[in-house]
Design an enzyme around this catalytic site. Structure first.
Site, mmCIF file in Angstrom:
data_model
loop_
_atom_site.group_PDB
_atom_site.id
_atom_site.type_symbol
_atom_site.label_atom_id
_atom_site.label_comp_id
_atom_site.label_asym_id
_atom_site.label_seq_id
_atom_site.Cartn_x
_atom_site.Cartn_y
_atom_site.Cartn_z
ATOM 1 N N LYS A 139 0.835 -1.198 0.000
ATOM 2 C CA LYS A 139 0.000 0.000 0.000
ATOM 3 C C LYS A 139 0.875 1.256 0.000
ATOM 4 O O LYS A 139 0.649 2.202 -0.754
ATOM 5 C CB LYS A 139 -0.892 -0.024 1.244
ATOM 6 C CG LYS A 139 -2.037 0.956 1.233
ATOM 7 C CD LYS A 139 -2.891 0.785 2.490
ATOM 8 C CE LYS A 139 -3.547 -0.564 2.576
ATOM 9 N NZ LYS A 139 -4.513 -0.633 3.690
ATOM 10 N N ASP A 144 3.581 5.859 -2.802
ATOM 11 C CA ASP A 144 4.858 6.559 -2.586
ATOM 12 C C ASP A 144 4.956 7.142 -1.179
ATOM 13 O O ASP A 144 5.450 8.265 -0.987
ATOM 14 C CB ASP A 144 5.064 7.667 -3.628
ATOM 15 C CG ASP A 144 5.496 7.102 -4.975
ATOM 16 O OD1 ASP A 144 6.128 6.031 -4.989
ATOM 17 O OD2 ASP A 144 5.194 7.728 -6.013
ATOM 18 N N LYS A 151 1.519 -4.360 11.160
ATOM 19 C CA LYS A 151 0.123 -4.515 11.608
ATOM 20 C C LYS A 151 0.125 -5.149 12.987
ATOM 21 O O LYS A 151 1.023 -5.925 13.331
ATOM 22 C CB LYS A 151 -0.675 -5.393 10.644
ATOM 23 C CG LYS A 151 -2.154 -5.086 10.646
ATOM 24 C CD LYS A 151 -2.444 -3.765 9.945
ATOM 25 C CE LYS A 151 -3.930 -3.486 9.824
ATOM 26 N NZ LYS A 151 -4.197 -2.285 9.028
#
Length: 525
Positions: A139, A144, A151
């Site tokens: 992601k 960028d 997580k």
């Protein structure tokens, strides 16, 4: 006292990617890992699909074949670098002691710090946390954002705990991560996820500051998604849903995209069904409605509603919050309850937005989806087999790690704000206003009172426009890559991310920190 040890490699661990990278590297980069073929496993009629982590690995494997990346580097990119599991003792309000399992995973250190949410849910486990951390890396690469993926999760149902108990759980979770060197403004920066919110982040920050003392001037950057008085940023709450809206609008402006998938260009007037009316689903519904789309279906875990003439996001959300169900919702033409609630998801529509949990659209129900475009607001809602079905039917899927990256993008803005110790626009707002006034005066145009031209942009306006730019560029970049490689947008996004991360390793080299693979070390407390 904490102990660590090396575990025997079981078939399950090998399949889930928990094996040491040294074993995988020895076998080089192959889809068959130690005699277990994930594709064959998926295709067997076992009555279930591969788990979340295995789904990620299937997507990764397919994309990796399209790159020229060194197989050894691919293994480094594929696996989580560090995974921690520990237990939290909780003294409940009634005096009873409960032991709670908690996790945190770091997927990649190619850029620092790591970044990812903390999830409070009763079904959280090791493989889910690893899968989510892996997606976070991709992601960030897609948008960028210069972070590695992480997580965390605590295995509880937050609805069954008082606010005081949740505060104690959060602060003990934070303390354990600090003790293990797993958290810090330059190490790992958490954020809210399912079951957590800005208040949770405020508790986390308080616990971290209590442990770190006054030696770290950047303490407020320990997490993002905080309340505004504690260093949060205006616009973070709605950022993920807003990013979903921006991404859909942008891709439907693209004439090549619409021609390829036989879609009518433009967003206004499109019919939308949204599955999940939590924070992401609600804001996606609200912005889509304000943008001119028609929300015809809303699906929750226990009930769903449908009205071909359109539903109001605010009204439906308020009703559900008050009644814990859509039962007897007066503004719906159809209401489905219990086991039938998913039927609304299978209605004809232009766009379906799965905005709840992973593995929502699977090989068992994908043929029932009648949408022309799938826009993933949740993490991992479409399984590998379901994606293959959509590909065969020429139905486009805007992948999760691109479309729902609005939250982490604005989290990045918040992190920068905390490091700068100044809100966005504070140093330039009045100057911008004076420049605009000068230009308008030369042109002979009066600036309306209260406009951004006269007053300068607010923090929220800066966040919104910066997020829109980030989302627009991301979806265009990924779609152009999919055209170049003749593949789905998901695989194109994976390819782009792999290439970016591999380039980091190529430029920086590999530092031999340890002979021990990080993810073979498990802590127990």
């Amino acid at each position: 006292i904490f102990f660590f040890f090396f575990k025997q490699k079981t078939a399950y661990e090998i399949l889930s990617g928990l094996v040491g990278s040294e074993m995988c590297i020895r076998d080089r980069y192959q889809r068959r890992v130690h005699g277990i073929d994930l594709i064959s496993l998926m295709e067997k009629d076992t009555g279930k699909e591969p788990n979340f982590l295995e789904q990620f690995q299937l997507y990764f494997d397919e994309a990796a074949k399209l790159t020229k990346t060194n197989p050894d580097i691919l293994q480094i990119i594929k696996n989580c670098r560090a995974v921690i599991s520990f237990q939290i003792p909780l003294k409940r309000d009634d005096g009873k002691i409960e032991v709670i399992t908690a996790y945190r995973a770091h997927h990649s250190y190619h850029l620092s710090p790591c970044k990812g949410g903390i999830r409070y849910a009763s079904n959280v486990d090791m493989q889910e946390v690893q899968a989510l951390a892996s997606l976070m890396t991709f992601k960030m690469a897609a948008l960028d954002v210069p972070f590695g993926g992480a997580k965390g999760g605590v295995c509880i149902d937050p609805k069954k705990y008082s606010e005081a108990e949740l505060e104690r759980i959060t602060k003990r979770y934070t303390v354990e991560l600090v003790k293990k060197g797993f958290i810090g403004p330059s190490i790992d920066v958490p954020a809210p996820d399912i079951g957590t919110n800005s208040k949770t982040m405020g508790w986390l920050m308080n616990a971290y500051k209590s442990m770190s003392g006054d030696v770290d001037i950047n303490q407020n950057a320990i997490c993002t998604g905080k309340p505004l008085p504690l260093g949060g940023i205006d616009g973070r709450t709605e950022a993920t849903g807003l990013g979903v809206y921006y991404g859909i609008v942008e891709i439907l402006k693209n004439e090549q995209f619409c021609a390829k998938y036989k879609l009518t260009p433009g967003f206004k007037g499109k019919s939308v069904i949204i599955q999940g009316l939590g924070n992401v689903g609600y804001w996606a519904a609200k912005f889509c409605e304000e943008g001119g789309a028609k929300i015809i279906g809303l699906v929750e875990y226990n009930s769903s509603i449908y009205n071909p003439d359109g539903l109001n996001a605010d009204d439906a959300s308020n009703y559900f919050k008050a009644n814990k169900s859509f039962k007897d919702y007066p503004k719906a033409k159809e209401v489905k309850l219990g086991a039938e609630n998913m039927e609304i998801m299978y209605k004809e529509c232009d766009i379906i937005i799965p905005a709840a949990i992973e593995n929502t659209i699977t090989k068992f129900n994908v043929d029932k989806i009648k949408a022309k475009l799938v826009a993933e607001a949740a993490n991992g809602p479409t399984t590998f087999a379901a994606q293959k079905y959509f590909d065969s039917k020429n139905i486009p899927v805007i992948p999760d790690f691109v479309l729902n990256a609005g939250g982490v993008t604005v989290s990045y803005f918040e992190w920068l704000k905390n490091l700068k110790h100044s809100r966005l626009g504070r140093l330039t707002k009045r100057w911008d206003s004076k420049v605009n006034e000068g230009i308008m005066k030369v042109l002979g145009i009066d600036i309306p009172s209260g406009s951004a031209l006269k007053e300068g942009p607010t923090e929220k306006q800066i966040v919104y426009t910066s997020l829109q730019e980030s989302m627009n560029e991301a979806v265009k970049r990924v779609f152009e890559k999919s055209l170049e490689m003749n593949c789905s947008m998901r695989i194109a996004g994976y390819v782009l991310a792999i290439q970016k991360i591999a380039q980091c390793y190529d430029d920086a080299g590999i530092f031999q920190q340890s002979l021990i693979p990080y993810h073979d070390i498990h802590y127990f407390g």
